[in-house]
Scaffold this motif. Structure first.
Motif: not given
Lengths: 602, 320, 312, 534
Positions: A248-249, A252-253, A559
């Motif tokens: 996720r990191q 997304h970031r 996703n």
């Protein structure tokens, strides 16, 4: 995590000898793999991700690679900690296949073609478990069931060439799992597979992780695959790690520029809703600004009617045709001026054959192809050769499509010479101007293809196809073998050229996400037929044919919330397009669900 | 099956063409009777041989007769005793059927070929495998040089040297002739030099090819021992080119043993051919060439057949 | 020479794909002593062949019955020095070897050149155009390849008589198929190669595709085969001449020299030994060179050969 | 090696190297095992007619015997199957047949059987190759009574005895029952009976315990064959035959090279025995028939002959002597002692050419084609040497070694007429076992009748009516008159420079130490002439 890592790699450096200096394929790489996790190792070609995994198995030495620094600590089943860099061959043999299993990119060639599936499956068991005869067979059957292969008993007696690619990959997975390894290295396990098969295999791997508890090192270039599969991600670039973190990191970031570029370049399916025409790809520092956009005309450029191409299968005493491969069957479509029509489908669907037939690189058996005012199939060969000024092609393989023995200047200038359009220095000027157009420096004119990177080659191929100012270009998987960042640049180039020169494209691709990005209209092919054709939005937002739907569903999403485990694991059997010699297929009939949106009946 | 029928049909056609070529070309070299009997022969003797052998008939008639006889397995009779035929005018009654003469020579040639290949195949394959397993090593270098030497050496020269050394200087082996096992050693060694070299070369490169294939990495990743990968995994896949080469070399042995048979006075088909050529015994030349061509065809068929045994992927008869 | 299996192929492609210069090849030759020797031998051989008149210390024909069968290194009646001895007519063996090279090598070369031309042209066109033409050509090739070639050569020479010209004729007739089969296979591969399809799509004509696009890309294996064929033909020439069906006197050929010398095999060993060695070394050198060409032109192997820091 | 050959005279010779100590000589010598002979060629057939040929004869005479034979030592005719013979007239001989002799098939050798066998061999209808030794008339035989056979020639034939020493007598029962086997299974009366012929390998014979010679007191040879079996092994490679003797595989090897013969002197296990033969090497220069007209010019012909170093050629051939300007050896009827060898004189050759040139003859355009047949032993260096010698005298030449298929048609009449203006010198090896110049003169110098296809030979290129008429008279004459006429003719052809005799050949054999081998000018190998050295 407080768990002890299963593998911990520290400051790994791998070198390969070469002509001048050793090439450093991997430098200062370090990461850990924990029991039971899926670690995604992501990077483009040349990033060193495969070498890293091979170093773990000491397989690099067979290709002259040398681990010159670092340590590769692996916790063995008995709890001891071994540095795999220094393990002797005896120890390594004991670890390979037993404690670390491996899955490869191309399942068809990863299996020994002249040994049966059963033999190859049981080989690891014989070596590491001392099984033989019945017990090995029983265990093999068990493994095949575990990877959800239908009719496993029969498979044991078969040879790899009798199985489909997806089936072979299941066998390879079964082999890797045979001795219940604690670590499974999956090196691009789905890259060579069709998207629907990819979905099945990914689901299988995810499920097996859950069942066996083995840690998985998943090596891939595909961010979407990582998103669906991995717990943690390591991003590699030019032999080094640029970033690592949870999935996720990373998604997304992203912190590192390269990771951002990489993520930006990936086309995401579904993000085009609301747009009508094609849209430039995002590249670094460019979030997809719209400049000139190609607005498709209504004027017909190409009209293909009832195109049919069959390849005979010969056999028997006199070499008669005993069956036909129905590669293209009753295909009709239209390409308008300044429009991109995409032909999309999986391998064997006949999309490339259709493209070749239109260019008359293959002679179609039936049908009519009207290009502007000309009936192409009725043209004599010399006239057809001159027609080729109007219609050009860009092929998939940037390495193969350029003649390695000719300078770029000669290659790009060749069409001019073929058609005797210019002579002398005018030729070079014209080539230079087209080079400028595709973003290549003039100084490259005297180079040979081997001195270029893949993306540069594809630019040259495009330049070559543009040199005669054609109005129509067939792009046959033109960006499929490029790294995703390069792919974005080339796609943008193609779209810019379309807007600037008023080109029409027949864009042949298997990549739904790319197709969504570049098309005005889309035709979905399956088993030689067009099963659905319509505007891009109608195909992607309102698919009607079952095949279109399953194709779209199989595309991995960027996703991490949509996990691969959710997919179906069972394998769909693919129908063969081979029919007996006298077979008469039904003509294609379509339902018009909305204007210009046609769906194959039945 | 259909494939084999088609192959056999092709081969028969080829054999017929070969025999026809030999027949017609053989008639172009002047008077066969004169060549047979020599310049001192009287016209009466010449005429008698011509009459008995039907050489006075128009060539097309001779040809039709010859092919007609071939279909019944009759290759004609040797001219050898032809000049001395009487009381009958008919050569067939008294002459020796050439096919018998040729067949009588086959066992010797087979024995020689079998021993030579029996040495060459295991040795060549082993050398090639060793070289491929350790590319660029000293062993590889040595194998390569030996292999190249084997294909570069002049066979008859090697034969002469072996005779001088082993038969004359050391006296270990007979200088030639046909008999016990010790007779076959020197000619077989002479003949084996080239196949050893060629089989080693092809094995080496086929094995290198195979060893670079992904399935080898798979096997390594399974923990298979290196020698098992070499001998079990790779060698089986490398078998097709190796078998092709073995077939080629076997054909070459069956046809190319002429020099070695001559030097070692080995009474095989090669010696027969050279004798029949120097004697201008046309029916014997025709039959020898036909028989050798048939052998080559049979070897080729055997090679094709064995492809299928070693390689499950090959479906005979499908054309790419 | 193991190939780099799966990995470095693309990952280190960038460094491998830089273009090879003539200097790299030269370097590679000098880096390998055996190949260097082979090249050097062939260069010397060709020099002797071309300049036999200037380089041979004595005449090849002629007669000097007083200096018959002198051993190597002997000095003859008129003070002439015979490096490799003399033959039974008192002729300098070394000079005869040089003149013999002219015959042996040129028979091999010309035979290979003619069969190469014929085979490559028919093979490439057959492979590229396909169809009935290909069928006919390949039937012919398969048929002729399955003939016992040594035997057919003997027979044709028996019919035509031996001699320089006929030998070349026979070699061409019996060896063009080898080139044809190879180049047909190469053309067949190339036909489906993308660069050929691209050339076709760009409007290049058939002959242009065959000779401008395909031919340069398949030269390497053809050159390798050509080199090997020269060696094979030199050996065949020797065999046929030995049997009396090849080159005829007064042309001195190496095979003929062995045949003539075999009568003196024990008393004048040099007569058989040196021509045999000459053939052996020539064939060996050609094979070594062919091997080397194959290695440096093979994309999988070449980088190792051209590599400068991997010591061999 | 030339020194060796000169040691021996014309008479047949035996040579011995005795190393074996005859410790057991007091006991009755037990039969030795197999005598293995390495011969240079496989016989074409083993028929009775072939007994005359060198390539058949070395072994065949052990099985097939003749009525009379030439004694290897004395050169005289000796009785074999005939105990006695007398000449009735110029064309008739009467033979008394040995009593109690039977063929190997068990049938009696009656006078009828002998007559039948002779008629078979000499029948014009059969046209066997023995016809090359046929005389002026047709030979027939008839049994007069149980012990007498009369042989008659249709024309007077001074050499009829010689011809009767050529043909083997074989069983007529075989001819009646199984004629096909006559050619490969000889049934004779000799000390050995035929066993088998392995084609390509050898033929063999075994000791005949019923041989008449064991009891007859006028039998030839040692009268007691020492070997149980004979085996004639075919080895065409010279080196292979030598090697067989060296390695002990054979006891006797025919015709080693001159080199090997010389080396044998230093060997312990075997030796080389040599002796003269009736074989000669010569060069025939094209003349009248269709030849280039420059070759009619006597100066040109003499120049060509003077350019050839005959001594050098004989030396090169090895084991050969220089002929005395004529084809036959001393002792041949008609041998002309007054003749000298053609002298090697390049200066004279060039002078002659100059002279011809000044008369307008295109000497520089001469291109003598020196041709040999590749089946002739050692032909290549000979032909090359002649070419080189002509070159030294500034005579253009072209040398060729051709296959029989190319060569044979060229040396027959049709060959000449197909090649008008030919300038060929054919190099041949031939033999004349008759001891008489008749055959030589007839076959080499008589004008061939182009219209008549019969006759023994038509390879002569010389046409001279005067010579032909004198020759026919000479051939029909007997005794001293015959010798005188022949001598004149020999002188005549010598002066016209038609054929240059190049060498009289000696022949050698390698013989295992401890064997004593006696042979004649025909070099036949008969077991009865081989004995352990005492």
């Amino acid at each position: 995590m407080t768990l002890e890592p299963l593998v911990s790699i520290e400051s790994l450096r791998v070198e390969f000898p070469s002509k001048d200096e050793p090439v450093v394929a991997v430098k200062d790489v370090g990461f850990e793999i924990f029991p039971g996790e899926i670690l995604g190792l992501v990077g483009e070609s040349g990033s060193g991700k495969s070498v890293t995994s091979q170093a773990l198995m000491q397989l690099t030495k067979f290709s002259a690679g040398q681990v010159t620094r670092g340590s590769l600590n692996f916790v063995r089943r008995d709890g001891s900690n071994t540095d795999l860099r220094h393990a002797d061959e005896q120890q390594m043999r004991d670890i390979r296949g037993n404690e670390i299993g491996m899955i490869f990119q191309e399942p068809m060639v990863a299996l020994n073609p002249s040994l049966t599936i059963g033999w190859q499956l049981s080989e690891g068991l014989r070596i590491h478990r001392g099984l033989s005869g019945k017990s090995a067979r029983r265990r093999s059957l068990e493994l095949l069931r575990k990877v959800r292969i239908p009719e496993p008993a029969q498979r044991l007696r078969q040879y790899p060439h009798e199985l489909s690619g997806g089936m072979c990959q299941r066998v390879v997975i079964a082999m890797a799992l045979a001795c219940e390894p604690r670590l499974l290295i999956a090196d691009e396990p789905t890259t060579a597979l069709d998207v629907t098969v990819q979905a099945e295999i990914l689901a299988l791997i995810a499920m097996l992780r859950r069942e066996t508890g083995a840690a998985i090192l998943l090596i891939t270039h595909d961010m979407a695959v990582v998103a669906q599969m991995a717990d943690r991600v390591v991003v590699m670039y030019r032999g080094q790690i640029v970033e690592h973190g949870s999935v996720r990191q990373i998604l997304h970031r992203p912190e590192h520029d390269y990771t951002r570029t990489l993520l930006a370049a990936v086309p995401r399916i579904g993000e085009m809703s609301g747009y009508s025409g094609p849209r430039r790809m995002r590249t670094a520092g460019n979030s997809g600004k719209r400049d000139k956009e190609a607005v498709s005309g209504r004027e017909r450029l190409l009209d293909v009617r009832n195109l049919t191409k069959r390849f005979p299968v010969r056999g028997g005493l006199l070499g008669r045709t005993i069956a036909n491969v129905h590669a293209v069957e009753d295909v009709s479509f239209v390409v308008n001026v300044n429009e991109t029509l995409s032909l999309v489908g999986e391998s064997g669907s006949g999309k490339s054959t259709a493209g070749n037939c239109i260019l008359r690189l293959e002679e179609p058996d039936k049908g009519r192809i009207m290009f502007k005012e000309h009936d192409l199939l009725s043209l004599s060969r010399p006239v057809m050769r001159s027609m080729r000024r109007e219609m050009q092609v860009v092929f998939q393989d940037p390495y193969g499509s350029l003649n390695p023995q000719l300078r770029l200047l000669d290659q790009v200038a060749e069409p001019i010479r073929n058609h005797k359009l210019e002579t002398g220095t005018a030729v070079e000027d014209r080539v230079a101007s087209i080079f400028k157009k595709v973003g290549m420096p003039r100084s490259f004119l005297r180079r040979y293809p081997s001195e270029l990177s893949g993306g540069q080659r594809q630019r040259v191929a495009i330049a070559r196809s543009l040199i005669l100012n054609p109005s129509f270009i067939v792009a046959d998987e033109a960006v499929s073998s490029l790294d995703v960042t390069i792919q974005a640049q080339v796609l943008n180039l193609m779209m810019d050229l379309q807007a600037e020169l008023g080109l029409s494209y027949l864009f042949i691709s298997h990549d739904m996400a790319v197709v969504e990005r570049v098309s005005h209209r889309v035709a979905v092919m399956y088993q030689g037929r067009i099963v659905e054709i319509g505007s891009r939005s109608s195909i992607f937002e309102d698919p009607r044919h079952d095949y279109t739907k399953s194709l779209l569903a199989a595309v991995p999403r960027m996703n991490p919330d949509i996990r691969a485990e959710a997919m179906a694991v069972t394998s769909a059997t693919v129908e063969s397009p081979i029919r007996p010699a006298g077979y008469k297929p039904d003509p294609c009939r379509y339902d018009e669900v909305s204007p210009d949106h046609l769906v194959l009946q039945g | 099956m259909a494939y084999y029928l088609r192959r056999a049909g092709n081969s028969l056609l080829l054999l017929l063409l070969t025999v026809s070529f030999v027949f017609i070309a053989g008639r172009m070299i002047g008077d066969p009777a004169l060549n047979m009997l020599g310049p001192g022969a009287s016209e009466v003797a010449l005429e008698k041989l011509r009459r008995a052998a039907g050489l006075n008939d128009p060539i097309w008639l001779q040809y039709i007769r010859y092919v007609g006889n071939l279909l019944t397995g009759d290759f004609g009779v040797s001219y050898r005793f032809g000049y001395s035929v009487l009381p009958s005018e008919d050569l067939d009654e008294i002459g020796q059927p050439v096919i018998d003469i040729v067949i009588e020579r086959l066992p010797a040639t087979f024995l020689l070929a079998a021993v030579a290949m029996g040495v060459a195949v295991p040795l060549g394959v082993l050398m090639g495998v060793v070289a491929a397993a350790h590319p660029r090593s000293v062993a590889d270098r040595i194998v390569t040089i030996i292999a190249l030497a084997g294909v570069s050496v002049v066979q008859f020269w090697l034969g002469l040297m072996l005779i001088v050394f082993f038969a004359v200087q050391l006296g270990w082996l007979p200088t030639g002739g046909y008999g016990g096992f010790h007779h076959v050693i020197l000619p077989a060694l002479t003949l084996a030099a080239r196949p050893i070299g060629r089989i080693a070369q092809i094995t080496r490169s086929a094995m290198l090819d195979e060893m670079s294939k992904p399935y080898v990495v798979t096997a390594r990743a399974k923990g298979v021992r290196e020698w098992q990968i070499v001998f079990v995994h790779a060698l089986k896949n490398a078998a097709v080119p190796i078998i092709t080469m073995i077939g080629d070399e076997l054909s070459a042995l069956l046809t190319g043993a002429i020099l070695v048979e001559k030097i070692f006075a080995w009474p095989g088909i090669g010696l027969l051919i050279i004798d029949s050529l120097t004697r201008s015994d046309l029916p014997l030349i025709q039959a020898s060439i036909a028989v050798v061509a048939t052998l080559v065809v049979v070897v080729n068929l055997m090679v094709d057949f064995s492809y299928r045994l070693v390689n499950p992927r090959i479906k005979l008869g499908t054309r790419a | 020479m193991s190939s780099p299996a799966v990995i470095p192929g693309d990952e280190i492609a960038a460094s491998l794909d830089t273009r090879t210069t003539a200097r790299d090849y030269l370097w590679a030759i000098f880096g390998d002593r055996v190949t260097l020797f082979a090249f050097a031998y062939l260069v010397v051989l060709v020099a002797f062949t071309v300049g036999a008149e200037f380089l041979a210390p004595h005449e090849a024909t002629g007669l000097n019955l007083r200096d018959r069968l002198l051993p190597p290194g002997a000095t003859g009646s008129k003070g002439a020095f015979y490096l490799l001895g003399t033959d039974e007519l008192g002729r300098d063996l070394f000079s005869r070897l040089i003149y013999g090279a002219r015959v042996s090598v040129s028979v091999g070369m010309l035979g290979a050149v003619v069969s190469c031309f014929a085979g490559v042209i028919t093979g490439l066109t057959a492979g590229y155009y396909g169809g009935l033409y290909e069928d006919v050509v390949m039937r012919l090739v398969d048929g002729m390849l399955s003939l016992p070639s040594m035997l057919v050569a003997l027979f044709i020479l028996f019919v035509l008589g031996g001699g320089y010209g006929n030998l070349i004729l026979v070699f061409s007739v019996l060896h063009w198929m080898v080139f044809c089969r190879l180049s047909r296979g190469l053309a067949l591969d190339a036909r489906s190669a993308t660069y050929v399809r691209a050339a076709k799509a760009l409007g290049a004509s058939g002959p242009r595709i065959v000779f401008r696009h395909i031919l340069p890309n398949v030269m390497a294996p053809i050159i390798v085969l050509f080199t090997l064929e020269i060696a094979i033909l030199i050996l065949s020439e020797a065999s046929l001449s030995f049997l009396g069906f090849g080159v005829r006197p007064p042309d001195p050929s190496w095979g003929l020299m062995i045949a003539d010398g075999r009568e003196h095999i024990r008393s004048a060993w040099w007569l058989v030994t040196f021509p045999g060695l000459a053939i052996f070394l020539t064939a060996l050198s050609l094979n070594l060179v062919a091997n080397w060409i194959r290695a440096v032109t093979d994309p999988v192997q070449r980088w190792r050969w051209l590599s400068r820091d991997v010591r061999r | 090696m030339t020194k060796l050959s000169r040691v021996f005279g014309f008479a047949a010779i035996s040579a011995i190297i005795a190393v074996v100590v005859a410790s057991s000589s007091l006991l009755a010598a037990p039969m030795k095992g197999t005598l293995v002979v390495a011969v240079n060629q496989e016989p074409q057939d083993l028929a009775a007619q072939g007994a005359y040929k060198e390539i058949n004869a070395p072994g065949l005479r052990n099985v097939l015997e003749t009525l009379i034979a030439v004694d290897p030592v004395s050169g005289e005719f000796i009785p074999v199957l005939a105990t006695d013979w007398e000449r009735i007239d110029g064309s008739t001989l009467r033979f008394t047949i040995r009593d109690g002799v039977s063929f190997h098939d068990g049938t009696d050798m009656s006078s009828e059987a002998v007559a039948e066998s002779i008629n078979w061999v000499w029948s014009l209808e059969n046209a066997f190759t023995i016809q090359e030794y046929a005389g002026p008339g047709e030979i027939t035989a008839a049994a007069i009574d149980d012990s007498t056979v009369e042989v008659r020639s249709s024309e007077p034939d001074p050499l009829l005895e010689f011809r009767m020493s050529l043909n083997g007598i074989s069983s007529p029962a075989q001819l009646a029952n199984n004629p096909a086997r006559h050619f490969d299974t000889p049934v004779g009366t000799g000390p050995y009976s035929f066993v088998e012929w392995k084609q390509g390998q050898y033929w063999s014979a075994t000791y005949n315990a019923d041989w008449w010679g064991l009891e007859a007191d006028d039998a030839y040879g040692t009268t007691k064959p020492e070997f149980a079996d004979l085996k004639f092994v075919f080895r065409s490679e010279d080196a292979a035959r030598v090697a067989m003797v060296q390695s002990g595989e054979s006891q006797l090897a025919m015709f080693p090279s001159a080199d090997e013969c010389a080396r044998a002197a230093d060997e312990e296990g075997y030796s080389c025995v040599t002796g003269p033969s009736t074989t000669y090497l010569y060069g025939r220069l094209d003349h009248s028939l269709h030849a280039d007209e420059r070759l009619q010019d006597p100066r040109i012909r003499e120049a060509i002959f003077a350019a050839i170093d005959i001594e050098g050629i004989a030396d090169l051939y090895g084991m050969a002597s220089v002929p005395q300007g004529q084809l036959g050896a001393r002792g041949t009827i008609g041998f002309n002692d007054a003749l000298q060898p053609y002298a090697y004189n390049p200066e004279r050759a060039m002078e002659l050419l100059e002279a011809a040139k000044s008369d307008g003859v295109d000497v520089d355009g001469l291109k003598i084609e020196v041709v040999g047949r590749d089946t002739t032993p050692r032909i290549k260096p000979i032909v090359e040497a002649i070419g080189a010698m002509l070159g030294l005298s500034n005579i253009g030449s072209d040398i060729r070694v051709q296959t029989p298929a190319e060569f044979n048609p060229r040396v027959r009449i049709t060959g000449y007429s197909n090649e008008p203006g030919r300038q060929m010198m054919q190099v041949h090896v031939k033999q004349n076992p008759s001891g008489d110049y008749g055959l030589l003169l007839l076959s080499n110098y008589a004008c061939p009748n182009i219209d008549d296809p019969t006759g023994p030979s038509r390879s002569s290129v010389y046409c001279d009516e005067e010579f032909d008429s004198q020759l026919s008279e000479a051939l029909a004459s007997f005794g001293d008159e015959r010798g005188e006429r022949m001598r004149e003719l020999v002188q005549y052809v010598h002066d016209r420079h038609l054929i240059v005799p190049l060498a009289l050949l000696d022949r050698g054999h390698l013989v295992e130490a401890g064997l004593d081998f006696t042979f004649g000018t025909d070099h036949r190998i008969q077991a009865v002439y081989l004995a352990s050295a005492e």
